[in-house]
Motif scaffolding. Structure first.
Motif, PDB file in Angstrom:
ATOM      1  N   ARG A 105      56.812  95.965  59.173  1.00 34.58           N
ATOM      2  CA  ARG A 105      57.394  97.222  58.670  1.00 34.58           C
ATOM      3  C   ARG A 105      56.453  98.393  58.954  1.00 34.58           C
ATOM      4  NH1 ARG A 105      61.873  96.707  55.230  1.00 34.58           N
ATOM      5  NH2 ARG A 105      61.867  94.543  54.605  1.00 34.58           N
ATOM      6  N   ASP A 106      55.152  98.146  58.739  1.00 33.98           N
ATOM      7  CA  ASP A 106      54.162  99.167  59.058  1.00 33.98           C
ATOM      8  C   ASP A 106      53.427  98.709  60.311  1.00 33.98           C
ATOM      9  OD1 ASP A 106      54.621 100.880  56.864  1.00 33.98           O
ATOM     10  OD2 ASP A 106      53.746  99.322  55.587  1.00 33.98           O
ATOM     11  N   GLY A 107      54.093  98.889  61.415  1.00 37.55           N
ATOM     12  CA  GLY A 107      53.537  98.362  62.651  1.00 37.55           C
ATOM     13  C   GLY A 107      52.306  99.132  63.117  1.00 37.55           C
ATOM     14  N   ARG A 108      51.544  98.498  63.985  1.00 36.03           N
ATOM     15  CA  ARG A 108      50.420  99.191  64.626  1.00 36.03           C
ATOM     16  C   ARG A 108      50.157  98.542  65.982  1.00 36.03           C
ATOM     17  NH1 ARG A 108      45.584  96.381  62.287  1.00 36.03           N
ATOM     18  NH2 ARG A 108      46.400  94.938  60.754  1.00 36.03           N
ATOM     19  N   VAL A 109      49.280  99.164  66.745  1.00 36.31           N
ATOM     20  CA  VAL A 109      49.036  98.589  68.071  1.00 36.31           C
ATOM     21  C   VAL A 109      48.236  97.296  67.902  1.00 36.31           C
ATOM     22  CG1 VAL A 109      49.145 100.795  69.283  1.00 36.31           C
ATOM     23  CG2 VAL A 109      46.941  99.982  68.433  1.00 36.31           C
ATOM     24  N   MET A 110      48.368  96.414  68.884  1.00 35.37           N
ATOM     25  CA  MET A 110      47.717  95.104  68.802  1.00 35.37           C
ATOM     26  C   MET A 110      46.194  95.288  68.784  1.00 35.37           C
ATOM     27  SD  MET A 110      49.931  93.045  71.702  1.00 35.37           S
ATOM     28  CE  MET A 110      49.556  94.199  73.008  1.00 35.37           C
ATOM     29  N   THR A 111      45.516  94.551  67.887  1.00 29.46           N
ATOM     30  CA  THR A 111      44.062  94.677  67.869  1.00 29.46           C
ATOM     31  C   THR A 111      43.406  93.696  68.856  1.00 29.46           C
ATOM     32  OG1 THR A 111      44.149  93.299  65.898  1.00 29.46           O
ATOM     33  CG2 THR A 111      43.682  95.625  65.561  1.00 29.46           C
ATOM     34  N   ASP A 112      44.085  92.582  69.116  1.00 31.17           N
ATOM     35  CA  ASP A 112      43.557  91.606  70.080  1.00 31.17           C
ATOM     36  C   ASP A 112      44.755  91.176  70.923  1.00 31.17           C
ATOM     37  OD1 ASP A 112      42.189  89.677  71.466  1.00 31.17           O
ATOM     38  OD2 ASP A 112      42.217  88.219  69.828  1.00 31.17           O
ATOM     39  N   GLY A 113      45.175  92.068  71.795  1.00 32.49           N
ATOM     40  CA  GLY A 113      46.504  91.969  72.391  1.00 32.49           C
ATOM     41  C   GLY A 113      46.703  90.871  73.415  1.00 32.49           C
ATOM     42  N   SER A 114      47.976  90.583  73.651  1.00 27.80           N
ATOM     43  CA  SER A 114      48.409  89.751  74.777  1.00 27.80           C
ATOM     44  C   SER A 114      49.220  90.669  75.694  1.00 27.80           C
ATOM     45  CB  SER A 114      49.284  88.600  74.281  1.00 27.80           C
ATOM     46  OG  SER A 114      48.514  87.700  73.512  1.00 27.80           O
ATOM     47  N   PHE A 115      49.075  90.473  76.999  1.00 28.38           N
ATOM     48  CA  PHE A 115      49.651  91.422  77.958  1.00 28.38           C
ATOM     49  C   PHE A 115      50.373  90.686  79.083  1.00 28.38           C
ATOM     50  CE2 PHE A 115      45.618  93.030  76.240  1.00 28.38           C
ATOM     51  CZ  PHE A 115      46.072  94.170  75.582  1.00 28.38           C
ATOM     52  N   LEU A 116      51.346  91.375  79.686  1.00 32.38           N
ATOM     53  CA  LEU A 116      52.005  90.850  80.882  1.00 32.38           C
ATOM     54  C   LEU A 116      51.601  91.723  82.063  1.00 32.38           C
ATOM     55  CD1 LEU A 116      54.170  88.986  82.262  1.00 32.38           C
ATOM     56  CD2 LEU A 116      55.838  90.773  81.762  1.00 32.38           C
ATOM     57  N   ILE A 117      50.961  91.091  83.045  1.00 36.07           N
ATOM     58  CA  ILE A 117      50.545  91.823  84.251  1.00 36.07           C
ATOM     59  C   ILE A 117      51.515  91.436  85.374  1.00 36.07           C
ATOM     60  CG2 ILE A 117      48.677  92.138  85.940  1.00 36.07           C
ATOM     61  CD1 ILE A 117      46.823  90.989  83.585  1.00 36.07           C
ATOM     62  N   THR A 118      52.075  92.431  86.039  1.00 39.06           N
ATOM     63  CA  THR A 118      53.014  92.136  87.127  1.00 39.06           C
ATOM     64  C   THR A 118      52.440  92.612  88.451  1.00 39.06           C
ATOM     65  OG1 THR A 118      54.895  92.344  85.649  1.00 39.06           O
ATOM     66  CG2 THR A 118      55.369  92.531  87.991  1.00 39.06           C
ATOM     67  N   ARG A 119      52.431  91.686  89.400  1.00 35.89           N
ATOM     68  CA  ARG A 119      52.028  92.018  90.768  1.00 35.89           C
ATOM     69  C   ARG A 119      53.177  91.629  91.702  1.00 35.89           C
ATOM     70  NH1 ARG A 119      47.464  88.647  92.380  1.00 35.89           N
ATOM     71  NH2 ARG A 119      47.737  89.860  94.281  1.00 35.89           N
ATOM     72  N   SER A 120      54.125  92.535  91.856  1.00 37.06           N
ATOM     73  CA  SER A 120      55.310  92.233  92.675  1.00 37.06           C
ATOM     74  C   SER A 120      54.920  91.944  94.121  1.00 37.06           C
ATOM     75  CB  SER A 120      56.297  93.398  92.611  1.00 37.06           C
ATOM     76  OG  SER A 120      56.665  93.649  91.270  1.00 37.06           O
ATOM     77  N   ALA A 121      53.730  92.380  94.538  1.00 43.85           N
ATOM     78  CA  ALA A 121      53.268  92.156  95.907  1.00 43.85           C
ATOM     79  C   ALA A 121      53.069  90.679  96.208  1.00 43.85           C
ATOM     80  CB  ALA A 121      51.953  92.905  96.139  1.00 43.85           C
ATOM     81  N   VAL A 122      52.910  89.852  95.180  1.00 46.23           N
ATOM     82  CA  VAL A 122      52.712  88.419  95.442  1.00 46.23           C
ATOM     83  C   VAL A 122      53.936  87.854  96.148  1.00 46.23           C
ATOM     84  CG1 VAL A 122      52.392  86.160  94.333  1.00 46.23           C
ATOM     85  CG2 VAL A 122      51.108  88.147  93.517  1.00 46.23           C
ATOM     86  N   ALA A 123      55.140  88.305  95.732  1.00 43.68           N
ATOM     87  CA  ALA A 123      56.367  87.829  96.396  1.00 43.68           C
ATOM     88  C   ALA A 123      56.702  88.694  97.603  1.00 43.68           C
ATOM     89  CB  ALA A 123      57.532  87.837  95.413  1.00 43.68           C
ATOM     90  N   ASP A 124      56.202  89.929  97.617  1.00 43.88           N
ATOM     91  CA  ASP A 124      56.676  90.862  98.638  1.00 43.88           C
ATOM     92  C   ASP A 124      55.598  91.910  98.946  1.00 43.88           C
ATOM     93  OD1 ASP A 124      58.030  92.606 100.224  1.00 43.88           O
ATOM     94  OD2 ASP A 124      59.710  92.918  98.849  1.00 43.88           O
ATOM     95  N   ARG A 125      54.637  91.485  99.775  1.00 48.56           N
ATOM     96  CA  ARG A 125      53.522  92.374 100.109  1.00 48.56           C
ATOM     97  C   ARG A 125      54.006  93.615 100.853  1.00 48.56           C
ATOM     98  NH1 ARG A 125      50.442  93.354 104.332  1.00 48.56           N
ATOM     99  NH2 ARG A 125      48.352  94.169 103.860  1.00 48.56           N
ATOM    100  N   GLU A 126      54.987  93.389 101.715  1.00 45.98           N
ATOM    101  CA  GLU A 126      55.479  94.479 102.559  1.00 45.98           C
ATOM    102  C   GLU A 126      55.957  95.682 101.719  1.00 45.98           C
ATOM    103  OE1 GLU A 126      59.025  94.495 105.687  1.00 45.98           O
ATOM    104  OE2 GLU A 126      57.940  92.591 105.522  1.00 45.98           O
ATOM    105  N   THR A 127      56.602  95.377 100.599  1.00 43.02           N
ATOM    106  CA  THR A 127      57.148  96.459  99.762  1.00 43.02           C
ATOM    107  C   THR A 127      56.095  97.040  98.821  1.00 43.02           C
ATOM    108  OG1 THR A 127      59.301  95.375  99.816  1.00 43.02           O
ATOM    109  CG2 THR A 127      58.966  97.016  98.068  1.00 43.02           C
ATOM    110  N   PHE A 128      55.227  96.177  98.299  1.00 44.84           N
ATOM    111  CA  PHE A 128      54.399  96.610  97.178  1.00 44.84           C
ATOM    112  C   PHE A 128      52.920  96.835  97.531  1.00 44.84           C
ATOM    113  CE2 PHE A 128      58.175  94.717  95.305  1.00 44.84           C
ATOM    114  CZ  PHE A 128      58.561  95.724  94.436  1.00 44.84           C
ATOM    115  N   VAL A 129      52.617  96.801  98.833  1.00 44.99           N
ATOM    116  CA  VAL A 129      51.282  97.238  99.255  1.00 44.99           C
ATOM    117  C   VAL A 129      51.490  98.345 100.287  1.00 44.99           C
ATOM    118  CG1 VAL A 129      49.115  96.608 100.391  1.00 44.99           C
ATOM    119  CG2 VAL A 129      50.229  94.965  98.871  1.00 44.99           C
ATOM    120  N   ALA A 130      50.874  99.500 100.056  1.00 41.80           N
ATOM    121  CA  ALA A 130      50.976 100.597 101.035  1.00 41.80           C
ATOM    122  C   ALA A 130      49.644 101.324 101.071  1.00 41.80           C
ATOM    123  CB  ALA A 130      52.091 101.564 100.625  1.00 41.80           C
ATOM    124  N   ASP A 131      49.237 101.713 102.256  1.00 38.10           N
ATOM    125  CA  ASP A 131      47.967 102.427 102.456  1.00 38.10           C
ATOM    126  C   ASP A 131      46.791 101.672 101.834  1.00 38.10           C
ATOM    127  OD1 ASP A 131      49.548 104.407 103.543  1.00 38.10           O
ATOM    128  OD2 ASP A 131      49.733 105.481 101.616  1.00 38.10           O
TER     129      ASP A 131
END
Ligand SMILES: Cc1cc2nc3c(=O)[nH]c(=O)nc-3n(C[C@H](O)[C@H](O)[C@H](O)COP(=O)(O)OP(=O)(O)OC[C@H]3O[C@@H](n4cnc5c(N)ncnc54)[C@H](O)[C@@H]3O)c2cc1C
Length: 506
Positions: A349-375
């Motif tokens: 009810r009284d939410g706050r930001v995570m103090t010891d968070g868990s996160f989702l990191i996305t690297r779309s380049a793993v499936a598709d380097r051509e699209t998600f890596v430039a310069d």
């Protein structure tokens, strides 16, 4: 009705596009109205400063539902798969734990036990074999009866089919707690996390979720995650192109402002910014519940809804090669040491930001380097779950920058060198989601709490408006790509039943 029925769909997200495909398959004259300039809604790939990012959903499960939707337009499964250019994401996830353990979850479920054995030992591997079989049983008992089905009242809830499915779910222990159910198979708390964190996709903390939500772990870990070449936005693009070929009109930059009603309460005219109004026989709205009420000008009192937690999502660039020093895949879940506390923070009810968070990191380049890596730069996105604005009315406009810096520093310390030097392209946060019209500042819609799930969730028929039906994440079956795709088919079946009688409906 002799003339062709005219049906309008509000919203060209995946729910609206799917609904339009099924409507078109029944011969209806279909127009889709979309506020923005492109299809896909919250499933999108955007260009920011010349670099491509998957800025909405990234974990694609059950792509066959989209293949089937294209099938409704007469496109063969082989052709649909070619158009979608689906690739297996392998591993489906990399999961990194605070104690340094890392689990790579192979796309092919048959290989999961060996991966679990190398991360957690032989006992865990044995348990996981049984767990995967149990997950599939939960899916089989649940899907046709409780997910992909239009309920027509109490009789459906008590018929033999429903009672059999409920008995099977009881036998499987799927009506009890999720964590308890999973812990019957795997004792290791880290492995339990791997198979229960998905409850958060439904807006519910794993330790408070019913075991019926184990179905999500079957959908992602059990069946493997996929990705379309070119990014997630391809899903909407392919659907929209197929709809246009099939004669469906999609009006972009055409926000619907009102659904005007006739004397019997039915919607007669869809009023947009761009025109005088379009006459219709039926409407499917994929808007959130209160937005739909506003379009109707309805002053009806409605129950208060509980919304899912939200997220801060940072999109940025790192030099290519830097990411090879990370233990990561296309989707990496980095768990903090805390667990129940984390969910208390983001769902309380009284939410706050995570103090010891868990996160989702996305690297779309793993499936598709051509699209998600430039310069020489790779696109990387980090999603940090946060409370929604009802739970914590935080000033994200000022907070998002410093909070993101803290998250990136934390991740650098957890083994992602260079993360703190991410060249930030954009930060989405609860206030930006709110600005985009998403209630409570969350893109994850109405939570799947017990009172907001299955037959208790906002139904896809609108009371007192006989020709208005709902699809999308705010109605049944719920949030996420597979449920909203299912919702489009269900709403279209309602329309078919209204316009042509029960034999046309599914
Ligand atoms: C950051 C993020 C990560 C996510 N991760 C995942 C994931 O990994 N896997 C997963 O399965 N799901 C994920 N989701 C959830 C998933 O994207 C959504 O549940 C789903 O896409 C919702 O689809 P929808 O069609 O119901 O709604 P939307 O995609 O919101 O589409 C609704 C459309 O209606 C339009 N619209 C609204 N009002 C009007 C109006 N008045 N007139 C005309 N048009 C209007 C909007 O512009 C929008 O295009 C994620 C979402 C986000 C934002």
């Amino acid at each position: 009705m002799n003339r062709t029925s005219r049906v309008a769909v509000v919203g060209a997200g995946l729910a609206g596009l799917t609904a339009a495909a099924h409507l078109r398959a029944t011969g209806a004259d279909v127009t889709v109205f979309e506020s923005s300039a492109a299809p896909g809604g919250l499933v999108r790939t955007e260009t920011i400063d010349g670099h491509r990012f998957d800025t909405g959903a990234t974990v694609l499960t059950m792509p066959e539902l989209i293949v089937d939707t294209l099938g409704a337009l007469g496109i063969s499964a082989a052709d649909a798969r070619e158009r979608l250019a689906l690739r297996p994401v392998d591993p489906s996830y990399v999961m990194n734990y605070a104690d340094g353990t890392s689990l790579s979850v192979p796309h092919d479920a048959a290989q999961i036990p060996a991966a679990v054995e190398s991360a957690f030992g032989a006992d865990s591997a044995h348990g996981v074999v049984e767990l995967l079989a149990w997950l599939r049983n939960v899916y089989d008992a649940e899907y046709d009866v409780f997910i992909d089905r239009n309920y027509r009242g109490l009789a459906d809830l008590t018929d033999t089919r429903t009672r059999r499915a409920a008995a099977e779910l009881t036998r499987l222990g799927a009506l009890g707690g999720l964590t308890g159910a999973v812990s019957r198979f795997v004792a290791d708390e880290r492995l339990q996390r791997a198979f229960t964190f998905q409850a958060l996709y439904a807006g519910v903390p794993p330790h408070r979720a019913r075991a019926i939500y184990a179905i999500i772990a079957d959908m992602d870990i059990g069946r493997g995650v996929s990705a379309p070449a070119g990014g997630m936005g391809r899903l909407g693009d392919v659907l929209a192109a197929a709809l246009t070929d099939a004669g469906v009109r999609i009006e972009y930059q055409a926000p619907v402002r009102a659904l005007r009603r006739g004397s019997d309460g039915s919607v007669t005219t869809v009023v947009t910014d761009t025109g005088d109004g379009v006459d219709v026989d039926a409407v499917i709205a994929t808007t959130e519940r209160d937005a739909t009420a506003a379009l109707l000008g309805s002053g009806r009192r409605m129950r208060t809804l509980q919304y899912s937690p939200s997220a801060v999502v940072v999109h940025g660039l790192v030099p290519e090669g830097m990411t090879s020093r990370w233990r990561s895949g296309h989707h990496t879940v980095d768990f903090g040491a805390a667990w129940t506390q984390t969910f208390a923070e983001i769902t309380g009810r009284d939410g706050r930001v995570m103090t010891d968070g868990s996160f989702l990191i996305t690297r779309s380049a793993v499936a598709d380097r051509e699209t998600f890596v430039a310069d020489g730069l790779e696109s990387v996105s980090v999603l940090a779950p946060t409370p929604n604005l009802i739970s914590a009315d935080l000033a994200w406009g000022e907070l998002a920058g410093p909070y993101t810096a803290e998250v990136l520093r934390t991740l650098t310390g957890r083994g992602y060198p260079g993360m703190d030097e991410l060249r930030i392209s954009r930060i989405d946060h609860p206030r930006t989601w709110l600005r985009d019209g998403l209630p409570a500042g969350t893109p994850f819609s109405v939570a799947h709490s017990v009172r907001q799930t299955g037959p208790l969730r906002t139904a896809n028929v609108w009371p007192s408006v006989p020709n208005l039906f709902l699809a999308g994440s705010a109605t049944v079956p719920g949030v996420g790509i597979p449920p909203v795709v299912v919702s489009g088919g269900l709403a279209a079946a309602r329309v078919a039943e209204l316009l042509h009688g029960p034999e046309e409906a599914r």
